[in-house]
Design a protein around this motif. Structure first.
Motif, short mmCIF file in Angstrom:
data_model
loop_
_atom_site.label_atom_id
_atom_site.label_comp_id
_atom_site.label_asym_id
_atom_site.label_seq_id
_atom_site.Cartn_x
_atom_site.Cartn_y
_atom_site.Cartn_z
N GLY A 60 0.77 -1.19 -0.07
CA GLY A 60 -0.09 -0.13 0.14
C GLY A 60 1.02 1.34 0.13
N GLN A 61 2.20 1.20 0.22
CA GLN A 61 2.95 2.36 0.02
C GLN A 61 3.19 3.07 1.14
OE1 GLN A 61 5.44 2.24 -3.08
NE2 GLN A 61 4.29 0.22 -2.69
N SER A 62 2.50 2.76 2.22
CA SER A 62 2.18 3.65 3.44
C SER A 62 3.42 3.72 4.37
CB SER A 62 1.07 3.07 4.24
OG SER A 62 -0.03 3.62 3.73
N LEU A 63 3.82 4.89 4.67
CA LEU A 63 4.92 5.23 5.62
C LEU A 63 4.41 6.09 6.93
CD1 LEU A 63 7.28 6.61 2.80
CD2 LEU A 63 7.30 4.02 3.66
N LEU A 64 4.62 4.98 7.88
CA LEU A 64 4.30 6.04 9.23
C LEU A 64 5.34 6.91 9.55
CD1 LEU A 64 2.88 5.82 12.03
CD2 LEU A 64 4.65 3.84 12.79
N ILE A 65 4.94 8.30 10.05
CA ILE A 65 5.58 9.23 10.31
C ILE A 65 5.14 9.58 12.02
CG2 ILE A 65 6.21 11.71 10.16
CD1 ILE A 65 7.00 9.73 8.04
N SER A 66 6.12 9.30 12.61
CA SER A 66 5.45 9.85 14.10
C SER A 66 6.63 10.90 14.58
CB SER A 66 5.96 8.38 15.02
OG SER A 66 5.63 8.73 16.35
N ARG A 109 12.94 13.40 -3.11
CA ARG A 109 13.73 14.60 -3.91
C ARG A 109 14.66 14.06 -4.88
NH1 ARG A 109 13.77 16.98 0.99
NH2 ARG A 109 16.10 16.81 1.20
N ASP A 110 15.46 13.23 -4.21
CA ASP A 110 16.32 12.76 -5.44
C ASP A 110 15.88 11.94 -6.39
OD1 ASP A 110 18.24 14.17 -3.54
OD2 ASP A 110 19.13 12.33 -2.81
N ALA A 111 14.98 11.40 -6.37
CA ALA A 111 14.27 10.76 -7.36
C ALA A 111 13.27 11.50 -8.41
CB ALA A 111 13.53 9.44 -6.68
N ASP A 112 13.27 12.83 -7.90
CA ASP A 112 12.17 13.86 -8.59
C ASP A 112 10.98 13.15 -8.49
OD1 ASP A 112 14.38 15.39 -9.71
OD2 ASP A 112 14.91 14.16 -11.37
N ALA A 113 10.51 12.89 -6.99
CA ALA A 113 9.19 12.21 -6.90
C ALA A 113 8.53 13.07 -5.85
CB ALA A 113 9.18 10.88 -6.43
N GLU A 114 7.18 13.13 -5.67
CA GLU A 114 6.60 14.01 -4.56
C GLU A 114 6.42 12.96 -3.44
OE1 GLU A 114 2.20 15.91 -4.10
OE2 GLU A 114 2.73 15.32 -6.05
N PHE A 115 6.64 13.36 -2.30
CA PHE A 115 6.38 13.06 -1.00
C PHE A 115 5.00 13.58 -0.56
CE2 PHE A 115 6.20 13.66 3.73
CZ PHE A 115 6.68 12.51 4.10
N LEU A 116 4.26 12.68 -0.10
CA LEU A 116 2.58 13.01 0.00
C LEU A 116 2.55 12.79 1.52
CD1 LEU A 116 0.16 13.97 -1.34
CD2 LEU A 116 -0.44 11.27 -1.40
N ARG A 117 1.91 13.84 2.07
CA ARG A 117 1.23 13.59 3.51
C ARG A 117 -0.10 12.98 2.93
NH1 ARG A 117 1.55 17.22 8.77
NH2 ARG A 117 -0.26 16.46 9.97
N VAL A 139 0.90 8.47 15.90
CA VAL A 139 0.91 8.59 14.57
C VAL A 139 0.56 10.00 14.35
CG1 VAL A 139 0.01 7.78 12.25
CG2 VAL A 139 0.17 6.12 14.11
N ALA A 140 1.61 10.76 13.71
CA ALA A 140 1.56 12.00 13.29
C ALA A 140 0.68 12.15 12.10
CB ALA A 140 2.92 12.60 13.32
N TYR A 141 1.21 11.29 11.07
CA TYR A 141 0.31 11.04 9.82
C TYR A 141 1.02 9.91 9.30
CZ TYR A 141 4.17 13.79 7.64
OH TYR A 141 5.59 14.23 7.12
N THR A 142 0.22 9.39 8.07
CA THR A 142 0.63 8.56 7.22
C THR A 142 1.19 9.12 5.90
OG1 THR A 142 -0.95 7.18 8.04
CG2 THR A 142 0.13 6.31 5.67
N SER A 143 2.36 8.65 5.39
CA SER A 143 2.92 9.48 4.03
C SER A 143 3.12 8.34 3.11
CB SER A 143 3.94 10.19 4.34
OG SER A 143 5.24 9.36 4.70
N THR A 144 3.32 8.90 1.91
CA THR A 144 3.71 7.90 1.03
C THR A 144 4.61 8.81 -0.31
OG1 THR A 144 2.95 6.15 -0.66
CG2 THR A 144 1.70 8.49 -0.76
N ILE A 145 5.10 8.10 -1.20
CA ILE A 145 5.68 8.72 -2.07
C ILE A 145 5.15 8.43 -3.69
CG2 ILE A 145 7.93 8.71 -3.47
CD1 ILE A 145 9.45 8.29 -1.13
N LEU A 146 4.64 9.24 -4.22
CA LEU A 146 3.94 9.32 -5.48
C LEU A 146 5.02 8.85 -6.61
CD1 LEU A 146 1.59 12.15 -5.60
CD2 LEU A 146 1.09 9.96 -4.80
#
Length: 505
Positions: A60-66, A109-117, A139-146
């Motif tokens: 699901g590409q989910s990344l936990l940010i705390s 950033r280094d992959a020219d991709a978007e980090f999404l909250r 859990v502050a928020y869930t993030s991913t990279i598009l």
């Protein structure tokens, strides 16, 4: 294990061999290069190049940010009461987790991709699996990279390629080369182009080859599951578990209280290695799931994807028993058939990597016989081997609950009580589907692998789902982030190891 006596000559000599090219392996390669650009690195990957990426590619590409270390520790401790995680590991994990966000953003950033909250699938800012245990504070928020799907994997892959780290594809790990007395690791045997080759690792070997979810026999013998199918890579067949056992490692988390990643409702075509995932965003609700006796057994439309298909029974969160109720059938009517695909176009190997087709209105699957069709519920029951009387009574009872606006039997969300009324009627068999397994060798957050006496096995490291610290319940976004921090930790620790010298040197 294989001893040094098995090696007549080395095919390749590097500082660190990274076995497995998924999230953990890629993270290890990036960190190793950034720590010491002069280090000689090699990634070996079992899959062909077009199928690399492991479960990371189709998750699901989910990344936990705390942002709250104490709350995160408390939350994970509460989720692990059935099999507590050692406090020193919990402390180290939480510390690394709250400091991970900038690294993920740099990878994007280094992959020219978007980090999404957010998750990228819905408008939710965060997935909070178990609020009563402290999810909201942890859990502050869930993030991913598009993009979705595969954005996290694509960003990691781009970063590895940018650094020029060599990768051998179609090169499965066969064995470790070890001293049988001290267990010290000197390298690996790899099969490449049909030939076994010995690769010397002057500093260390990192194992990040995933779990055993695609090995039916290991599922039966290690987890007690039969007739299950992976949602992710078919290349995770337990190689790491077997090799670590031979290497003298102390194993852990092979059999948690439940499947940490959950047992999900899959739909598998007869000849496929992997399963589609039933569409949990389907807009129609005129359907139920029934067990091998033709009876309902859980609240089907409750948002179980938010708890990795755990529901609360006897005061505990446990797996929805799709595996014990098997064979399970989804029973639905024409309204649901026309509402949209029964399967998701994301989050599975079948959809994302193999790109197997599925018709928008499910008509092709009806025509192929994968979905069975009949003019009455009784006739449908006959097609799928169930009692016409029992299935008809179950559908009638469900329809009565819809009319009453309350599902007293299974507690289904009242907003999803839509009667199964519009013929013709349909059935499709559901496959218990596995996200991943987390068992492996006992390790610390730098990936050091421990033997049965509690000593680190020299020059052997482990990262990712293989040997995951998670011992019971799991918070969305934790597996990929654990793979990142353990891959990075293993890379730093491996490079800090004093190079081994042979007798000749």
């Amino acid at each position: 294990m294989a001893s040094l006596k098995s090696v007549s000559s080395w095919s390749e000599e590097v500082d660190v061999v990274i076995c497995g090219y998924g999230c953990a392996g890629a993270s290890a390669a990036i960190e190793a290069y950034d720590t010491d650009p002069s280090a000689r690195l090699l990634i070996i990957e079992k899959a062909p190049q077009e199928y690399a990426g492991g479960n990371c590619r189709v998750s699901g590409q989910s990344l936990l940010i705390s942002k709250n270390k104490t709350a995160l520790k408390d939350y994970q401790r509460a989720m692990s009461t059935a099999n507590p995680i050692p406090e020193d590991i919990l402390e180290d994990w939480a510390d690394r987790m709250v400091n991970l966000e900038p690294w993920i953003q740099k990878i994007a950033r280094d992959a020219d991709a978007e980090f999404l909250r957010g998750t990228g699938f819905t408008e939710r800012d965060a997935v909070l699996e178990f609020p009563e245990m402290g999810a909201r504070e942890a859990v502050a928020y869930t993030s991913t990279i598009l993009p979705i799907p595969s954005g996290v994997w694509l960003a990691l892959q781009a970063n590895v390629e940018k650094r020029g780290v060599p990768v051998w594809f179609d090169a499965p790990l066969v064995d470790l080369i070890q001293d049988p007395d001290t267990l010290e690791v000197f390298g690996v045997w790899v099969e490449k182009d049909g030939v076994r080759q010995a690769i010397r690792a002057r500093k260390a070997v990192i194992l990040s080859v995933g779990g055993y979810e695609a090995d039916p026999e290991m599922q039966k013998n290690y987890y007690g599951l039969s007739d299950v199918c992976p949602l992710g890579t078919p290349y995770n067949t337990g190689d790491g578990v077997r090799i670590l056992q031979k290497a003298g490692a102390e194993m852990w988390h092979l059999r948690n209280q439940g499947q940490s990643g959950g047992i999900w409702p899959g739909i598998k075509r007869p000849d496929d290695e992997t399963s589609f995932l039933r569409n949990f965003l389907l807009p129609a609700f005129s359907w139920i799931d029934v067990d091998r006796t033709g009876r309902r057994f859980y609240g089907e439309t409750n948002e179980l994807q938010l708890t990795h298909y755990k529901h609360r029974k006897h005061g505990r969160w446990v797996d929805v028993p799709l595996h014990t109720a098997h064979p399970v059938h989804m029973i639905f009517d024409e309204t649901t058939r026309r509402a949209g695909k029964l399967v998701l176009d994301v989050m599975t190997w079948s959809a994302v990597v193999k790109k197997y087709p599925w018709s928008e209105d499910n008509s092709d699957e009806v025509a192929s016989g994968l979905i069975r069709k009949a003019d009455s519920i009784e006739a449908l029951a006959g097609l799928i081997g169930l009692s016409p009387e029992i299935l008809s009574a179950e559908v009638s009872a469900y329809n009565a609950a819809c009319e009453a606006g309350e599902d007293a039997e299974q507690g289904r969300n009242p907003e999803t009580l839509m009667p199964i009324a519009q013929g013709p009627f349909y059935a499709v068999q559901l496959t218990p589907a596995i996200v991943c397994t987390g068992g492996g060798a006992r390790r610390d957050m730098d990936g050091r692998v421990y033997d049965h006496k509690g000593s680190a096995i020299p020059r052997l490291f482990e990262a990712g789902e293989l040997g995951s610290i998670f011992s019971d319940l799991y918070q969305n976004g934790s597996y990929l982030t654990e793979a990142m921090i353990t891959g990075r930790g293993a890379a730093r620790a491996a490079l800090a190891t004093v190079p081994v010298k042979t007798a000749a040197e």
